[in-house]
Enzyme design. Structure first.
Site, PDB file in Angstrom:
ATOM      1  N   HIS A   9       2.557  28.435  -9.368  1.00  0.00           N
ATOM      2  CA  HIS A   9       2.127  29.694  -8.744  1.00  0.00           C
ATOM      3  C   HIS A   9       2.200  29.639  -7.222  1.00  0.00           C
ATOM      4  O   HIS A   9       2.393  30.657  -6.576  1.00  0.00           O
ATOM      5  CB  HIS A   9       0.698  30.035  -9.187  1.00  0.00           C
ATOM      6  CG  HIS A   9      -0.279  28.924  -8.918  1.00  0.00           C
ATOM      7  ND1 HIS A   9      -0.293  27.759  -9.663  1.00  0.00           N
ATOM      8  CD2 HIS A   9      -1.233  28.777  -7.976  1.00  0.00           C
ATOM      9  CE1 HIS A   9      -1.238  26.954  -9.205  1.00  0.00           C
ATOM     10  NE2 HIS A   9      -1.814  27.540  -8.187  1.00  0.00           N
ATOM     11  N   CYS A  65       6.391  23.996  -5.087  1.00  0.00           N
ATOM     12  CA  CYS A  65       4.957  24.227  -5.282  1.00  0.00           C
ATOM     13  C   CYS A  65       4.366  24.516  -3.901  1.00  0.00           C
ATOM     14  O   CYS A  65       5.105  24.820  -2.963  1.00  0.00           O
ATOM     15  CB  CYS A  65       4.280  23.059  -6.004  1.00  0.00           C
ATOM     16  SG  CYS A  65       4.291  21.483  -5.135  1.00  0.00           S
ATOM     17  N   GLY A  66       3.053  24.444  -3.767  1.00  0.00           N
ATOM     18  CA  GLY A  66       2.463  24.789  -2.475  1.00  0.00           C
ATOM     19  C   GLY A  66       2.863  23.823  -1.378  1.00  0.00           C
ATOM     20  O   GLY A  66       3.279  24.225  -0.290  1.00  0.00           O
ATOM     21  N   GLY A  68       4.899  20.891  -2.154  1.00  0.00           N
ATOM     22  CA  GLY A  68       6.053  20.098  -2.588  1.00  0.00           C
ATOM     23  C   GLY A  68       5.638  18.736  -3.119  1.00  0.00           C
ATOM     24  O   GLY A  68       6.414  18.071  -3.816  1.00  0.00           O
ATOM     25  N   GLY A  70       3.035  17.773  -5.262  1.00  0.00           N
ATOM     26  CA  GLY A  70       2.770  17.676  -6.700  1.00  0.00           C
ATOM     27  C   GLY A  70       4.060  17.655  -7.500  1.00  0.00           C
ATOM     28  O   GLY A  70       4.224  16.835  -8.421  1.00  0.00           O
ATOM     29  N   MET A  71       4.972  18.528  -7.149  1.00  0.00           N
ATOM     30  CA  MET A  71       6.260  18.573  -7.859  1.00  0.00           C
ATOM     31  C   MET A  71       7.007  17.248  -7.720  1.00  0.00           C
ATOM     32  O   MET A  71       7.601  16.764  -8.685  1.00  0.00           O
ATOM     33  CB  MET A  71       7.123  19.720  -7.320  1.00  0.00           C
ATOM     34  CG  MET A  71       6.755  21.076  -7.866  1.00  0.00           C
ATOM     35  SD  MET A  71       7.038  21.176  -9.658  1.00  0.00           S
ATOM     36  CE  MET A  71       7.020  22.956  -9.888  1.00  0.00           C
ATOM     37  N   HIS A  98      21.799   8.630   1.155  1.00  0.00           N
ATOM     38  CA  HIS A  98      21.320   7.277   0.884  1.00  0.00           C
ATOM     39  C   HIS A  98      20.656   7.138  -0.484  1.00  0.00           C
ATOM     40  O   HIS A  98      20.712   6.076  -1.092  1.00  0.00           O
ATOM     41  CB  HIS A  98      20.303   6.845   1.942  1.00  0.00           C
ATOM     42  CG  HIS A  98      20.921   6.588   3.287  1.00  0.00           C
ATOM     43  ND1 HIS A  98      20.247   5.956   4.310  1.00  0.00           N
ATOM     44  CD2 HIS A  98      22.150   6.878   3.781  1.00  0.00           C
ATOM     45  CE1 HIS A  98      21.035   5.872   5.374  1.00  0.00           C
ATOM     46  NE2 HIS A  98      22.191   6.440   5.082  1.00  0.00           N
ATOM     47  N   ARG A 134      26.341   0.331   0.086  1.00  0.00           N
ATOM     48  CA  ARG A 134      25.200  -0.594   0.057  1.00  0.00           C
ATOM     49  C   ARG A 134      23.972   0.038  -0.601  1.00  0.00           C
ATOM     50  O   ARG A 134      23.031  -0.655  -0.977  1.00  0.00           O
ATOM     51  CB  ARG A 134      24.858  -1.048   1.479  1.00  0.00           C
ATOM     52  CG  ARG A 134      24.274   0.041   2.371  1.00  0.00           C
ATOM     53  CD  ARG A 134      24.100  -0.416   3.814  1.00  0.00           C
ATOM     54  NE  ARG A 134      23.423   0.562   4.643  1.00  0.00           N
ATOM     55  CZ  ARG A 134      23.978   1.645   5.180  1.00  0.00           C
ATOM     56  NH1 ARG A 134      25.251   1.900   4.948  1.00  0.00           N
ATOM     57  NH2 ARG A 134      23.270   2.458   5.942  1.00  0.00           N
TER      58      ARG A 134
HETATM   59  C1  RB5 Z   1      -1.676  24.709  -6.145  1.00  0.00           C
HETATM   60  O1  RB5 Z   1      -2.793  25.254  -5.535  1.00  0.00           O
HETATM   61  C2  RB5 Z   1      -1.202  23.504  -5.377  1.00  0.00           C
HETATM   62  O2  RB5 Z   1      -2.092  22.448  -5.548  1.00  0.00           O
HETATM   63  C3  RB5 Z   1       0.200  23.107  -5.805  1.00  0.00           C
HETATM   64  O3  RB5 Z   1       1.049  24.180  -5.611  1.00  0.00           O
HETATM   65  C4  RB5 Z   1       0.825  21.947  -5.088  1.00  0.00           C
HETATM   66  O4  RB5 Z   1       0.769  22.133  -3.705  1.00  0.00           O
HETATM   67  C5  RB5 Z   1       0.365  20.612  -5.487  1.00  0.00           C
HETATM   68  O5  RB5 Z   1       0.865  19.600  -4.980  1.00  0.00           O
END
Ligand code: RB5
Length: 147
Positions: A9, A65-66, A68, A70-71, A98, A134
């Site tokens: 989201h 994500c908010g 990056g 968490g993703m 690299h 390398r």
């Molecule tokens: C959601 O609020 C947020 O935690 C998510 O998007 C992300 O930033 C997590 O790493």
């Protein structure tokens, strides 16, 4: 190139913008969601995105994500995925040259749409240095670390 895009989201609006940009460049986009502001969990959408890469249905993944973060953490739990979170063009270029990164993670609350597009373009345009470089022995060592 066939590219899968995924977001939670916090990232869906930027993900949609970048998907439109990718299509305008002639790329084929697989969009696995999410598509609204309802709260979802980034590990679920990272998994949907990287599954397309690991199955060979997409060459690269764009995960938003908010922050990056968490993703990128979630994506890197999947063997065979080399995900990078980028908020600058230099890191984007190096992560391809690299590290042969196959997933780009962006933070929609960190980078604006213009910079995000620049990062994405450079990331897609930059080739890996190659299996004879390398860097390959380092990538081979990464593959031995679980997962
Ligand atoms: C959601 O609020 C947020 O935690 C998510 O998007 C992300 O930033 C997590 O790493």
């Amino acid at each position: 190139m066939r590219i899968v895009v995924a977001a939670d989201h916090g990232g869906f609006a930027l993900k949609n913008d970048l998907a439109t940009h990718l299509r305008s460049l002639g790329h084929e986009v697989i969009d696995v969601g999410t598509d609204g502001a309802a709260s979802v969990d980034y590990p679920d959408f990272a998994a949907l995105g990287v599954a397309e890469v690991l199955a060979g249905r997409a060459e690269k993944a764009l995960l938003v994500c908010g922050s990056g973060v968490g993703m990128s953490i979630a994506a890197n739990r999947h063997r065979g995925i080399r995900a990078v979170v980028c908020s600058d063009v230099y890191t984007a270029r190096m992560s391809r040259e690299h590290n042969n990164a196959n997933a780009l993670c962006l933070g929609a609350r960190v980078v604006g749409p213009g910079l995000a597009q620049q990062i994405l373009d450079v990331w897609l345009e930059t080739a890996y240095a190659g299996t004879a470089s390398r860097h390959q022995q380092r990538l081979d060592k990464l593959e031995k670390i679980a997962p």
